[in-house]
Design an enzyme around this catalytic site. Structure first.
Site, short mmCIF file in Angstrom:
data_model
loop_
_atom_site.label_atom_id
_atom_site.label_comp_id
_atom_site.label_asym_id
_atom_site.label_seq_id
_atom_site.Cartn_x
_atom_site.Cartn_y
_atom_site.Cartn_z
N TYR A 1 0.82 -1.23 0.00
CA TYR A 1 0.00 0.00 0.00
C TYR A 1 0.85 1.27 0.00
O TYR A 1 0.62 2.20 -0.78
CB TYR A 1 -0.92 -0.05 1.22
CG TYR A 1 -1.80 1.15 1.43
CD1 TYR A 1 -2.91 1.38 0.61
CD2 TYR A 1 -1.57 2.04 2.48
CE1 TYR A 1 -3.74 2.48 0.82
CE2 TYR A 1 -2.39 3.13 2.70
CZ TYR A 1 -3.47 3.35 1.87
OH TYR A 1 -4.30 4.43 2.09
N GLN B 1 0.79 0.49 21.05
CA GLN B 1 1.15 1.17 19.81
C GLN B 1 0.38 2.50 19.74
O GLN B 1 -0.77 2.57 20.18
CB GLN B 1 0.89 0.28 18.57
CG GLN B 1 -0.53 -0.13 18.29
CD GLN B 1 -0.97 -1.40 19.04
OE1 GLN B 1 -0.56 -1.65 20.15
NE2 GLN B 1 -1.84 -2.19 18.42
N ARG C 1 3.06 6.41 15.36
CA ARG C 1 2.97 7.32 14.20
C ARG C 1 2.18 8.57 14.60
O ARG C 1 1.10 8.46 15.16
CB ARG C 1 2.28 6.63 13.03
CG ARG C 1 2.03 7.56 11.86
CD ARG C 1 1.37 6.83 10.71
NE ARG C 1 2.27 5.89 10.08
CZ ARG C 1 1.88 4.88 9.29
NH1 ARG C 1 0.60 4.68 9.08
NH2 ARG C 1 2.76 4.08 8.74
P1 NAD Z 1 -12.85 3.68 1.12
O1 NAD Z 1 -12.36 2.28 0.93
O2 NAD Z 1 -14.01 3.90 2.02
O3 NAD Z 1 -13.16 4.35 -0.29
C1 NAD Z 1 -12.43 4.05 -1.45
C2 NAD Z 1 -13.45 3.79 -2.55
O4 NAD Z 1 -12.73 3.54 -3.77
C3 NAD Z 1 -14.31 2.56 -2.29
O5 NAD Z 1 -15.67 2.92 -2.24
C4 NAD Z 1 -14.00 1.64 -3.45
O6 NAD Z 1 -15.14 0.91 -3.91
C5 NAD Z 1 -13.50 2.61 -4.50
N1 NAD Z 1 -12.72 1.92 -5.51
C6 NAD Z 1 -11.81 0.93 -5.32
N2 NAD Z 1 -11.37 0.47 -6.50
C7 NAD Z 1 -12.01 1.19 -7.46
C8 NAD Z 1 -11.99 1.16 -8.87
N3 NAD Z 1 -11.23 0.28 -9.53
N4 NAD Z 1 -12.78 2.03 -9.55
C9 NAD Z 1 -13.59 2.90 -8.88
N5 NAD Z 1 -13.65 2.97 -7.54
C10 NAD Z 1 -12.86 2.13 -6.83
O7 NAD Z 1 -11.57 4.51 1.63
P2 NAD Z 1 -11.48 5.97 2.26
O8 NAD Z 1 -11.19 5.80 3.70
O9 NAD Z 1 -12.65 6.78 1.84
O10 NAD Z 1 -10.16 6.50 1.55
C11 NAD Z 1 -10.19 7.37 0.43
C12 NAD Z 1 -8.75 7.65 -0.01
O11 NAD Z 1 -8.00 8.20 1.07
C13 NAD Z 1 -8.00 6.41 -0.48
O12 NAD Z 1 -7.17 6.74 -1.55
C14 NAD Z 1 -7.15 6.06 0.72
O13 NAD Z 1 -6.00 5.34 0.36
C15 NAD Z 1 -6.82 7.43 1.27
N6 NAD Z 1 -6.49 7.39 2.70
C16 NAD Z 1 -7.46 7.11 3.62
C17 NAD Z 1 -7.13 7.07 4.96
C18 NAD Z 1 -8.17 6.76 6.00
O14 NAD Z 1 -7.81 6.70 7.19
N7 NAD Z 1 -9.43 6.56 5.66
C19 NAD Z 1 -5.81 7.31 5.37
C20 NAD Z 1 -4.85 7.58 4.40
C21 NAD Z 1 -5.21 7.65 3.06
#
Ligand code: NAD
Length: 346
Positions: free
Chosen positions: A165, A236, A302
């Site tokens: 990731y 942690q 962290r």
């Molecule tokens: P989430 O999993 O709730 O939302 C991500 C969405 O992306 C999901 O609904 C999923 O169905 C969609 N998705 C996945 N593959 C896809 C595809 N091929 N086409 C279209 N849609 C697709 O996650 P989140 O918590 O809302 O996170 C949103 C962003 O923020 C992500 O990029 C995540 O890596 C980043 N992020 C989140 C956190 C956190 O704590 N929530 C922390 C760091 C980074």
């Protein structure tokens, strides 16, 4: 469907309120809240895209242009980006530690979404492109102590991020940078630190610590079995940002001229044991703690160093964990009670 947070003092997206704004990952946690926030703020053309069936989106808004598309495909990205002046690219195949430590290839395949979305944005003439990176890009050797020194943006290099990731996020950050340098696409990159709040994943294996702990405490309360399983020894440490702060930071960064990756995270450091105590306090119960020492734990400590965001924006996330967790707990409680009764709560 708001969390009750206002959007005062936000920066605004460049362009008019009737220019097209695309949110990818709109069926997910942060994306759903962002669509809500943009609509609330008077944006009349919001396109919401996710690959999940529409019925499974956490928040659904009929007034948005909702599309179910698999953004790993370039054609789908071109359809999504068509005429979009602003893109918030949040779509990712991800979850909490239990997911990302066991699905590294799947996490890395999100590089297809990020690559194709950047290409589509470049070709569509998009004015601003936001990418949600993560604190998982930070080098592992800077996170071995629970009493961690908060991570500042420069700590991502020399690179040794979270396997799978984190490497994908770091690579996509760099692609954003080079699309800006080589093609003039105005990219903005946030490094989110653990975001939590209502309308997120709270069971099924992709949930993160705040939601998982709320669920376990609600389950203990409803069942009368006053025990909780904690992953690791609970010492942690992490910081957790409430969704309203995440939205404010995201929209301000998008509107800013800050082109280097920026931490958007809380700097209120807590141990997992302390987080459990906060939730116990909200629920009004005390639980026997059982520690599962071989469970996925992630790094030892962290925290977010907010010096740069304060300096550049004169703002940093500040919603107290106790306040945000109260709202999150209530929502998860209502979901679980409704599920028991056979219906999803609003
Ligand atoms: P989430 O999993 O709730 O939302 C991500 C969405 O992306 C999901 O609904 C999923 O169905 C969609 N998705 C996945 N593959 C896809 C595809 N091929 N086409 C279209 N849609 C697709 O996650 P989140 O918590 O809302 O996170 C949103 C962003 O923020 C992500 O990029 C995540 O890596 C980043 N992020 C989140 C956190 C956190 O704590 N929530 C922390 C760091 C980074």
């Amino acid at each position: 469907m708001t969390t009750g947070g206002g959007n005062d003092n936000r920066g605004d997206e460049p362009g008019a309120k009737d220019s097209l704004v695309l949110v990818t990952g709109a069926g997910g946690f942060i994306g759903g809240h962002l669509v809500a926030d943009l609509l609330r703020d008077g944006h009349s053309r919001v396109r919401a895209v996710d690959c999940k069936p529409f019925s499974e989106w956490y928040q659904r808004f009929p007034e948005a242009d909702n599309r179910v598309l698999d953004l790993r495909e370039i054609g789908a990205c071109r359809e999504a980006a068509k005429e979009a002046a602003t893109i918030f690219n949040l779509a990712a195949d991800m979850g909490g530690m239990g997911f990302i430590e066991t699905h590294k290839a799947e996490c890395m395949l999100t590089v297809l979404i990020n690559t194709h979305m950047l290409m589509a944005a470049r070709d569509a003439g998009t004015e601003r492109f936001f990418f949600s990176s993560s604190a998982c890009v930070y080098a592992a050797d800077k996170q071995t102590d629970a009493q961690v020194t908060a991570l500042k943006e420069a700590d991502a290099y020399p690179a040794m991020p979270e396997d799978g990731y984190g490497w994908e996020k770091l690579f996509s950050e760099r692609m954003c940078r080079h699309f800006r340098e080589d093609y003039g696409l105005a990219t903005r990159v946030a490094r989110y630190h653990n975001v939590y709040g209502p309308y997120g994943t709270w069971d099924g294996g992709r949930e993160k610590a705040p939601a998982a702990i709320c669920r376990k405490v609600v389950a203990a309360k409803l069942s009368g079995r006053h025990e909780i399983e904690i992953w690791g020894d609970g010492e942690q440490t992490r910081s957790f940002m409430f969704i309203d702060d995440c939205l404010t930071g995201t929209r301000r960064l998008l509107a800013s001229d800050i082109v280097e990756p920026l931490n958007i995270g809380s700097d209120q450091l807590v141990s997992i044991n302390e987080l459990v105590s906060i939730v116990e306090g909200i629920a009004g119960i005390t639980l026997k703690r059982n520690y599962k020492l071989d469970a996925p734990k992630g790094v030892r400590g962290r925290n977010s160093d907010n010096t740069l965001i304060q300096e550049k924006m004169g703002w940093a996330p500040s919603i107290r964990l106790e306040e945000g967790m109260e709202k999150t707990y209530r929502w998860i409680h209502d979901q679980m009670v409704a599920r028991e009764k056979g219906a999803a709560a609003e």
